[in-house]
Structure formats: structure tokens, C-alpha cells
Design a protein around this motif. Structure first.
Motif, PDB file in Angstrom:
ATOM      1  N   UNK A   1       0.824  -1.207   0.000  1.00  0.00           N
ATOM      2  CA  UNK A   1       0.000   0.000   0.000  1.00  0.00           C
ATOM      3  C   UNK A   1       0.863   1.264   0.000  1.00  0.00           C
ATOM      4  N   UNK A   2       0.426   2.252  -0.781  1.00  0.00           N
ATOM      5  CA  UNK A   2       1.206   3.488  -0.925  1.00  0.00           C
ATOM      6  C   UNK A   2       0.445   4.720  -0.444  1.00  0.00           C
ATOM      7  N   UNK A   3      -0.473   4.526   0.486  1.00  0.00           N
ATOM      8  CA  UNK A   3      -1.155   5.649   1.118  1.00  0.00           C
ATOM      9  C   UNK A   3      -1.677   5.190   2.471  1.00  0.00           C
ATOM     10  N   UNK A   4      -1.946   6.152   3.328  1.00  0.00           N
ATOM     11  CA  UNK A   4      -2.504   5.819   4.636  1.00  0.00           C
ATOM     12  C   UNK A   4      -3.887   5.188   4.470  1.00  0.00           C
ATOM     13  N   UNK A   5      -4.703   5.742   3.590  1.00  0.00           N
ATOM     14  CA  UNK A   5      -6.052   5.232   3.385  1.00  0.00           C
ATOM     15  C   UNK A   5      -6.034   3.773   2.914  1.00  0.00           C
TER      16      UNK A   5
END
Length: 173
Positions: A37-41
Motif C-alpha cells: 500500500x502506498x497511502x494511509x487510506x
């Protein structure tokens, strides 16, 4: 407490044991997000998906836990890539999240992960000339010379996620 853990990753299993003094039942369940994953969300969504799938697979558990490691780029303040860990705790009614340390990683590493669509563990294995670093000390261990490990960071996230479900203080008004 009976814990269904939505992964068979040994560093994450160790984190749960450190946080709870309980051996979880480790289950291979999908995160529903990218392998890295490349975002907090996206990272949070992966942790939630794992927690819910784990409890679905083991409905007699008290709680399902989903642990997900992700990267995010801070374009606002530091122009820096960060590695972080999230734990989702799901008891069938309540969802709680805990987040671990946000740790700066070399920008070239984050950029390579993003550009090549590979997992951070692949680069850490290359740099450390190892295999399976994500099952052991991980990137945290490599970057800090073992002073911080993947299990320790995930342990903090597990404690944070479980506290609202276990502490009487959260039930007070």
C-alpha cells in the motif's frame, strides 16, 4: 482472549504475542489492497479487510486483528517517504484502529517501490542480502541496526487498537 489474526507473517504474529501475551490463530486472508500500500487510506483499508475476514473465518474468536504495513509520501511538510504500521481490531460490532511509528525511509527507496510496483521487503532483502526480512526485523531493523524491529512497531499498533475494546475507561461517560 481468543484472537484471529489475518496473516501468517511471523513478525506480525510476534507483535500480537508481545502486545497481548496471547498466541493468536494465524489465518491467511486477503487484504483487498495492493501488496505494498502506498497511502494511509489504502493501508488502513487493508488492515480493516484483514481483521473482518479473520473474524469471519473464526467467528468464535473475541476479536479479529488485521495488521498492514504501508508507505506514504509527505508532500506538504518534509517531501519524505514514511513507513508505518496499522492494526485494525474488529469484534463484530466495533472497529478500532491503532497506528505505529511513522518512520522516514530514504526517498530513493520509496520512489523505487512506487515506480517499480514492488514491495519494500524486496528492496530490504536486496540491501541486506537476505531473504524474508518482512518476516523478521524488516526495514525498521535494517535502517536502525536492530534498535527498532518490525514486531515492536506493530506491537504498539496492536496495543493502541485493542485498548478501546479492553479498557473500562472507554466505556465511561
Amino acid at each position: 482472549m481468543k484472537i484471529a489474526l489475518g496473516t501468517t507473517n511471523q513478525a506480525k504474529r510476534k507483535a500480537v504475542v508481545l502486545a497481548t501475551d496471547t498466541e493468536p490463530v494465524c489465518l491467511s486472508v486477503p487484504s483487498g489492497v495492493a501488496d505494498q500500500p502506498l497511502s494511509e487510506e489504502e493501508t488502513i483499508q487493508g488492515a480493516i479487510n484483514r481483521a473482518k475476514h479473520a473474524l469471519d473465518r473464526m467467528p468464535d474468536a473475541d476479536v479479529g486483528l488485521g495488521l498492514e504495513g504501508g508507505l506514504t509520501f509527505d508532500a506538504r511538510f518534509t517531501q519524505q517517504w514514511y513507513l508505518f504500521s496499522v492494526c485494525a481490531a474488529w469484534d463484530g460490532e466495533r472497529l478500532c484502529l491503532g497506528k505505529g511509528l511513522y518512520f522516514p525511509i530514504p526517498n530513493w527507496v520509496g520512489e523505487r517501490v512506487s515506480r517499480e510496483n514492488i514491495e519494500l521487503g524486496t528492496i530490504i532483502d536486496e540491501l541486506g542480502e537476505t531473504e524474508g526480512s518482512n518476516q523478521k526485523e524488516g526495514a525498521y531493523g535494517m535502517f536502525t541496526g536492530g534498535r527498532i524491529t518490525r514486531a515492536e512497531v506493530f506491537c504498539q499498533a496492536v496495543i493502541a487498537a485493542l485498548t478501546p475494546l479492553r479498557s473500562e475507561v472507554y466505556a465511561r461517560r
